[in-house]
Design a protein around this motif. Structure first.
Motif, PDB file in Angstrom:
ATOM      1  N   LEU A 496       0.816  -1.220   0.000  1.00  0.00           N
ATOM      2  CA  LEU A 496       0.000   0.000   0.000  1.00  0.00           C
ATOM      3  C   LEU A 496       0.844   1.262   0.000  1.00  0.00           C
ATOM      4  N   LEU A 499       0.299   4.089  -2.539  1.00  0.00           N
ATOM      5  CA  LEU A 499      -0.874   4.963  -2.448  1.00  0.00           C
ATOM      6  C   LEU A 499      -0.561   6.190  -1.606  1.00  0.00           C
ATOM      7  N   ALA A 503      -5.488   8.408   0.469  1.00  0.00           N
ATOM      8  CA  ALA A 503      -6.178   7.262  -0.125  1.00  0.00           C
ATOM      9  C   ALA A 503      -6.189   6.081   0.839  1.00  0.00           C
ATOM     10  N   VAL A 504      -5.090   5.883   1.573  1.00  0.00           N
ATOM     11  CA  VAL A 504      -5.043   4.812   2.570  1.00  0.00           C
ATOM     12  C   VAL A 504      -6.092   5.050   3.653  1.00  0.00           C
ATOM     13  N   THR A 505      -6.163   6.290   4.120  1.00  0.00           N
ATOM     14  CA  THR A 505      -7.151   6.633   5.153  1.00  0.00           C
ATOM     15  C   THR A 505      -8.574   6.473   4.634  1.00  0.00           C
ATOM     16  N   LEU A 506      -8.820   6.917   3.399  1.00  0.00           N
ATOM     17  CA  LEU A 506     -10.160   6.804   2.821  1.00  0.00           C
ATOM     18  C   LEU A 506     -10.586   5.349   2.687  1.00  0.00           C
ATOM     19  N   LEU A 507      -9.688   4.503   2.219  1.00  0.00           N
ATOM     20  CA  LEU A 507     -10.011   3.077   2.085  1.00  0.00           C
ATOM     21  C   LEU A 507     -10.308   2.454   3.450  1.00  0.00           C
ATOM     22  N   ALA A 508      -9.517   2.822   4.450  1.00  0.00           N
ATOM     23  CA  ALA A 508      -9.754   2.292   5.798  1.00  0.00           C
ATOM     24  C   ALA A 508     -11.108   2.751   6.333  1.00  0.00           C
ATOM     25  N   CYS A 509     -11.460   4.007   6.084  1.00  0.00           N
ATOM     26  CA  CYS A 509     -12.747   4.537   6.562  1.00  0.00           C
ATOM     27  C   CYS A 509     -13.923   3.849   5.874  1.00  0.00           C
ATOM     28  N   ILE A 510     -13.824   3.642   4.578  1.00  0.00           N
ATOM     29  CA  ILE A 510     -14.896   2.960   3.845  1.00  0.00           C
ATOM     30  C   ILE A 510     -15.048   1.526   4.338  1.00  0.00           C
ATOM     31  N   LEU A 511     -13.921   0.865   4.570  1.00  0.00           N
ATOM     32  CA  LEU A 511     -13.962  -0.523   5.036  1.00  0.00           C
ATOM     33  C   LEU A 511     -14.651  -0.637   6.389  1.00  0.00           C
ATOM     34  N   THR A 546      -4.727   8.282  10.395  1.00  0.00           N
ATOM     35  CA  THR A 546      -5.585   7.145  10.066  1.00  0.00           C
ATOM     36  C   THR A 546      -6.533   6.799  11.205  1.00  0.00           C
TER      37      THR A 546
END
Length: 626
Positions: A496, A499, A503-511, A546
């Motif tokens: 990762l 990225l 983008a890493v934070t956004l993916l973690a939040c969506i997950l 994050t």
């Protein structure tokens, strides 16, 4: 067929037994500290996600498996189950118990509703503001359970819905009787208890019967603390009782005079759940997820002194304020349309007869409370004093009162809350007379030397399950750190690194936003925190960049009745269907995600210095590798 039904009934027991046995080859075939720790972590996570055992009981798994596998000593594991945050929670619960016992929360709610009037738009805004304000200091469940009966009473006057009719199987109709909730009822209690705030284990029964939607709940006449003395089945303070329907085969149809009336009921009901969630984000004590984050962060990075009550409030208050306003517009547009001029008018000439009756009903409820009592004044004073002392301990821009002491760093927010909570056990509920007789002497005489709160009041509200759950999370994190599992997980996420951090934070939040709709919030954050810490250290991202957005997004479980207890409470009143919750909740979820991401990339950067990789994170990483 009988065998299949028996297996279904025993599925939780089978899960509890089979999961450890199926995973046992992991530590046996790979005899290392990392494999043993991973085994304990996976077993505990499965128990939490499946809720095969109570969350608190599942949190005890590391207490005996870590010593068995040689990951941590027994005394080291035991030390993880009682931390500074536990003391903070103890003090907060003392004040919350006093607020609920003496009905200060109801007085605040009714007063704010009186100020807004009965226009649907203003009423919606008022109830959302009131719920948000209360939820900052009380649990989301407590706030929703207290406000919803008031909302239901207002809706009955405002909408004047026709009588509900039960349609029996033989097509005969009879008047629906209110369903009371008492100790004999087999349904789970949704009373003002902090421990149930994020737990969904007992709430799944609310979804057991599809006939639930449309079942009305009613409230019993509220009684004072004196009227409840000697009755074990009732609490000693005034409480609105949230009534969950008993399992029935009859189908209940709720009829409205118009589609507009139905939309008003849906809008007001759902807004209470959403605003309770928004309010819980504002303070570090607002939800159990933020408390879990705080203690995990302080435990993982002891050298970091950047997150406290003041800094969290400075970051989250604008988020809550913006979310409240945007969510109000979203709910108004979705259910009431765009005619803001008509629904938000404060002119008395434009009020309908139903709105006037509604305001009269609210005024009568407020007058029943009488003049503000001495215990309410004491509780309100302690409430404000605690907040001021939290803010001024280490404000950041000026020296706080902690700098007056010779030894620095000995006092925390928990010191303040425990001290003030302790005083509430000493101060008598009876106002000192000093030889003068008061008009309320008869009432106060019955209080005798009773303090503002008793140990029974505290014990009834103290969330011991959450305490054990949080301790289990700390134990898992400590084991992952000492065994080297967290370092191994971080190394697996090097892919990762290509990225950008946002983008890493956004993916973690969506997950986590998706997972938390089906898994309890404390379990979700306890599972993800160690992983995200390792990920941030591996990618050399400030861990707060994050952890803070993920902590907030975990609270956005607003799309399903089983997402969190406030949703289930609102759903039990029967005004909305699951599709209504999904449609409205999806909008609130997206609104929250966008605002949190904007906040963490704007004022969050300057507040927490997120544009640099901090020294305290480097020190922690070196310690882990050593």
């Amino acid at each position: 067929m009988g065998l299949l039904q028996g297996l279904l009934r025993a599925r939780k027991l089978l899960l509890v037994v089979c999961v450890p046995l199926l995973l046992l080859p992991l530590p046996v075939l790979h005899p290392s500290s990392e494999a043993s720790c991973a085994y304990v972590l996976i077993v505990t996570a499965v128990y939490w996600v499946s809720e095969a055992v109570p969350l608190g009981a599942a949190a005890l798994v590391p207490a005996f498996l870590y010593p068995f596998f040689g990951v941590l000593r027994s005394n080291e594991v035991a030390a993880e189950y009682f931390k500074n945050t536990t003391l903070l929670l103890v003090g907060v619960i003392c004040v919350a118990a006093a607020v609920e016992k003496w009905n200060l929360h109801k007085r605040i709610a009714l007063r704010m509703v009186l100020m807004a009037g009965a226009k649907p738009g203003m009423l919606l805004l008022c109830f959302m503001c009131c719920t948000t304000l209360l939820s900052m200091w009380l649990s989301n469940t407590s706030t929703t359970a207290m406000v919803m009966p008031i909302v239901e009473a207002v809706l009955q006057e405002l909408v004047s819905a026709e009588d509900e009719q039960l349609v029996a199987g033989n097509s005969n109709t009879e008047e629906a009787e209110p369903i009371s909730l008492d100790v004999k009822n087999s349904q789970p209690s949704l009373e003002l208890v902090f421990v149930n705030e994020e737990s969904t284990a007992d709430l799944t029964t609310l979804m057991h019967n599809e006939n639930l939607n449309g079942v009305p709940s009613s409230t019993n006449p509220i009684k004072t603390a004196n009227q409840h003395q000697g009755k074990k089945q009732h609490s000693s303070q005034e409480k609105p009782q949230v009534l969950t329907p008993s399992p029935r085969k009859q189908k209940l149809n709720r009829k409205y005079r118009s589609h507009h009336d139905q939309m008003i009921c849906k809008c007001l009901s759902l807004s209470i759940s959403y605003s309770a969630t928004i309010g819980g984000l504002t303070t570090i004590i607002g939800t159990s997820t933020s408390l879990i984050f705080l203690e995990h962060f302080n435990n993982q990075y002891p050298a970091a002194e950047v997150v406290n009550f003041g800094t969290w409030f400075l970051f989250s208050f604008p988020i809550s304020l913006i979310m409240l306003v945007v969510s109000w517009f979203w709910m108004h547009w979705l259910f009431l349309g765009c005619n803001f001029k008509e629904t938000c008018s404060l002119s008395k000439k434009k009020k309908t007869k139903r709105e006037q009756l509604s305001e009269k009903r609210i005024q009568e409820e407020y007058e029943k409370l009488g003049d503000i009592s001495y215990p309410e004044m004491v509780t309100g004073f302690f409430f404000i004093l605690m907040t001021i002392l939290w803010f001024t301990r280490e404000p950041g821009f000026v020296p706080g009162w902690d700098s007056f002491f010779e030894k620095k760093g000995y006092r925390t927010d928990a010191t303040v809350s425990v001290f003030l909570g302790f005083l509430l056990f000493l101060i008598p509920a009876k106002k000192p007379c000093f030889g003068k007789k008061n008009d309320g002497e008869n009432r106060e005489h019955s209080l005798g030397t009773e303090p503002i709160i008793t140990w029974k009041d505290f014990q009834k509200t103290m969330p011991w399950e959450i305490v054990i759950l949080v301790g289990g999370g700390y134990a898992l994190a400590s084991g992952s750190k000492s065994s080297g599992l967290s370092t191994w997980i971080g190394n697996q996420m090097l892919s990762l690194s290509s990225l950008p951090p946002w983008a890493v934070t956004l993916l973690a939040c969506i997950l986590v936003s998706i997972v938390t709709e089906f898994v309890s919030n404390p379990a979700t954050i306890t599972i993800f925190l160690p992983i995200l810490c390792s990920l941030s250290e591996t990618l050399h991202i400030n861990p707060l960049y994050t952890l803070i957005p993920v902590t907030m997004c975990i609270s956005f479980a607003v799309m399903l009745p089983v997402g969190n207890p406030p949703n289930a409470i609102v759903f039990s009143y029967g005004h909305c269907q699951i599709k209504d919750m999904v449609k409205a909740g999806l909008g609130v979820n997206v609104i929250g995600l966008v605002i949190v991401m904007v906040a963490i990339n704007t004022w969050g950067v300057s507040l927490f210095h997120l544009d640099t990789y901090p020294v305290w994170a480097r020190v922690s990483n070196i310690t882990d590798q050593a």
